[in-house]
Design a protein around this motif. Structure first.
Motif, PDB file in Angstrom:
ATOM      1  N   VAL A  13      45.032   3.645  63.662  1.00 15.84           N
ATOM      2  CA  VAL A  13      44.306   2.573  63.001  1.00 15.84           C
ATOM      3  C   VAL A  13      44.564   1.288  63.776  1.00 15.84           C
ATOM      4  O   VAL A  13      45.712   0.893  63.974  1.00 15.84           O
ATOM      5  N   ILE A  14      43.491   0.664  64.223  1.00 19.41           N
ATOM      6  CA  ILE A  14      43.558  -0.596  64.957  1.00 19.41           C
ATOM      7  C   ILE A  14      43.004  -1.670  64.038  1.00 19.41           C
ATOM      8  O   ILE A  14      41.791  -1.737  63.815  1.00 19.41           O
ATOM      9  N   SER A  15      43.897  -2.465  63.464  1.00 20.95           N
ATOM     10  CA  SER A  15      43.495  -3.533  62.553  1.00 20.95           C
ATOM     11  C   SER A  15      43.353  -4.821  63.342  1.00 20.95           C
ATOM     12  O   SER A  15      44.308  -5.285  63.954  1.00 20.95           O
ATOM     13  N   LEU A  16      42.172  -5.390  63.312  1.00 25.35           N
ATOM     14  CA  LEU A  16      41.911  -6.623  64.044  1.00 25.35           C
ATOM     15  C   LEU A  16      42.338  -7.848  63.248  1.00 25.35           C
ATOM     16  O   LEU A  16      42.763  -8.848  63.826  1.00 25.35           O
ATOM     17  N   ARG A  17      42.189  -7.775  61.920  1.00 23.27           N
ATOM     18  CA  ARG A  17      42.589  -8.877  61.044  1.00 23.27           C
ATOM     19  C   ARG A  17      42.652  -8.368  59.621  1.00 23.27           C
ATOM     20  O   ARG A  17      42.158  -7.283  59.318  1.00 23.27           O
ATOM     21  N   GLU A  18      43.272  -9.156  58.762  1.00 28.48           N
ATOM     22  CA  GLU A  18      43.371  -8.809  57.344  1.00 28.48           C
ATOM     23  C   GLU A  18      42.145  -9.349  56.618  1.00 28.48           C
ATOM     24  O   GLU A  18      41.872 -10.549  56.670  1.00 28.48           O
ATOM     25  N   SER A  19      41.403  -8.461  56.000  1.00 30.36           N
ATOM     26  CA  SER A  19      40.227  -8.848  55.235  1.00 30.36           C
ATOM     27  C   SER A  19      39.837  -7.660  54.362  1.00 30.36           C
ATOM     28  O   SER A  19      40.097  -6.511  54.721  1.00 30.36           O
ATOM     29  N   ALA A  20      39.227  -7.933  53.231  1.00 31.61           N
ATOM     30  CA  ALA A  20      38.771  -6.858  52.344  1.00 31.61           C
ATOM     31  C   ALA A  20      37.663  -6.060  53.027  1.00 31.61           C
ATOM     32  O   ALA A  20      36.747  -6.625  53.616  1.00 31.61           O
ATOM     33  N   ILE A  21      37.766  -4.754  52.927  1.00 33.37           N
ATOM     34  CA  ILE A  21      36.768  -3.872  53.540  1.00 33.37           C
ATOM     35  C   ILE A  21      35.664  -3.599  52.533  1.00 33.37           C
ATOM     36  O   ILE A  21      35.912  -3.164  51.417  1.00 33.37           O
ATOM     37  N   GLU A  22      34.444  -3.888  52.936  1.00 31.24           N
ATOM     38  CA  GLU A  22      33.281  -3.697  52.078  1.00 31.24           C
ATOM     39  C   GLU A  22      32.498  -2.431  52.424  1.00 31.24           C
ATOM     40  O   GLU A  22      31.850  -1.847  51.574  1.00 31.24           O
ATOM     41  N   GLU A  23      32.559  -2.035  53.696  1.00 24.80           N
ATOM     42  CA  GLU A  23      31.749  -0.904  54.145  1.00 24.80           C
ATOM     43  C   GLU A  23      32.420  -0.242  55.336  1.00 24.80           C
ATOM     44  O   GLU A  23      33.085  -0.901  56.131  1.00 24.80           O
ATOM     45  N   SER A  24      32.231   1.064  55.456  1.00 26.69           N
ATOM     46  CA  SER A  24      32.739   1.822  56.598  1.00 26.69           C
ATOM     47  C   SER A  24      31.604   2.651  57.177  1.00 26.69           C
ATOM     48  O   SER A  24      30.720   3.092  56.448  1.00 26.69           O
ATOM     49  N   ASP A  25      31.655   2.855  58.491  1.00 19.21           N
ATOM     50  CA  ASP A  25      30.608   3.632  59.149  1.00 19.21           C
ATOM     51  C   ASP A  25      31.223   4.374  60.331  1.00 19.21           C
ATOM     52  O   ASP A  25      32.017   3.805  61.080  1.00 19.21           O
ATOM     53  N   GLU A  26      30.862   5.632  60.490  1.00 21.91           N
ATOM     54  CA  GLU A  26      31.317   6.397  61.650  1.00 21.91           C
ATOM     55  C   GLU A  26      30.411   6.010  62.816  1.00 21.91           C
ATOM     56  O   GLU A  26      29.264   6.458  62.911  1.00 21.91           O
ATOM     57  N   VAL A  27      30.915   5.145  63.705  1.00 19.67           N
ATOM     58  CA  VAL A  27      30.105   4.577  64.775  1.00 19.67           C
ATOM     59  C   VAL A  27      29.987   5.512  65.977  1.00 19.67           C
ATOM     60  O   VAL A  27      29.050   5.386  66.763  1.00 19.67           O
ATOM     61  N   ARG A  28      30.915   6.402  66.112  1.00 20.64           N
ATOM     62  CA  ARG A  28      30.905   7.465  67.114  1.00 20.64           C
ATOM     63  C   ARG A  28      31.604   8.658  66.466  1.00 20.64           C
ATOM     64  O   ARG A  28      32.381   8.469  65.539  1.00 20.64           O
ATOM     65  N   PRO A  29      31.374   9.856  66.933  1.00 22.78           N
ATOM     66  CA  PRO A  29      32.081  10.987  66.334  1.00 22.78           C
ATOM     67  C   PRO A  29      33.598  10.753  66.391  1.00 22.78           C
ATOM     68  O   PRO A  29      34.176  10.526  67.457  1.00 22.78           O
ATOM     69  N   GLY A  30      34.223  10.736  65.216  1.00 19.60           N
ATOM     70  CA  GLY A  30      35.668  10.567  65.142  1.00 19.60           C
ATOM     71  C   GLY A  30      36.160   9.140  65.177  1.00 19.60           C
ATOM     72  O   GLY A  30      37.358   8.896  65.207  1.00 19.60           O
ATOM     73  N   VAL A  31      35.254   8.162  65.172  1.00 20.32           N
ATOM     74  CA  VAL A  31      35.641   6.750  65.180  1.00 20.32           C
ATOM     75  C   VAL A  31      34.947   6.055  64.012  1.00 20.32           C
ATOM     76  O   VAL A  31      33.721   5.993  63.946  1.00 20.32           O
ATOM     77  N   ILE A  32      35.763   5.534  63.093  1.00 18.06           N
ATOM     78  CA  ILE A  32      35.237   4.854  61.912  1.00 18.06           C
ATOM     79  C   ILE A  32      35.503   3.362  62.043  1.00 18.06           C
ATOM     80  O   ILE A  32      36.624   2.951  62.354  1.00 18.06           O
TER      81      ILE A  32
END
Length: 65
Positions: A13-32
């Motif tokens: 998990v690569i967290s860029l910043r702290e913020s509430a997550i509203e939506e997730s999307d699999e942008v490439r196979p195996g990468v969310i």
């Protein structure tokens, strides 16, 4: 930025910043990508990380701020 490897889930998990997550999307196979309410990327999750990361032990405790 924070990078954490979870050996039980075999994810990185690569967290860029702290913020509430509203939506997730699999942008490439195996990468969310997780997005905040403004549509900005908050973090990435790499599934089956041991298949794509050469040495997961090195990143298990890698934290940069």
């Amino acid at each position: 930025m924070r990078v954490v490897y979870d050996p039980e889930a075999d994810t990185v998990v690569i967290s860029l910043r702290e913020s509430a997550i509203e939506e997730s999307d699999e942008v490439r196979p195996g990468v969310i990508a997780d997005f905040d309410s403004a549509g900005e990327v908050v973090r990435f999750e790499v599934l089956n990380a041991s298949r794509v990361v050469q040495n997961t032990r090195e990143i298990q405790f890698a934290i940069a701020e």
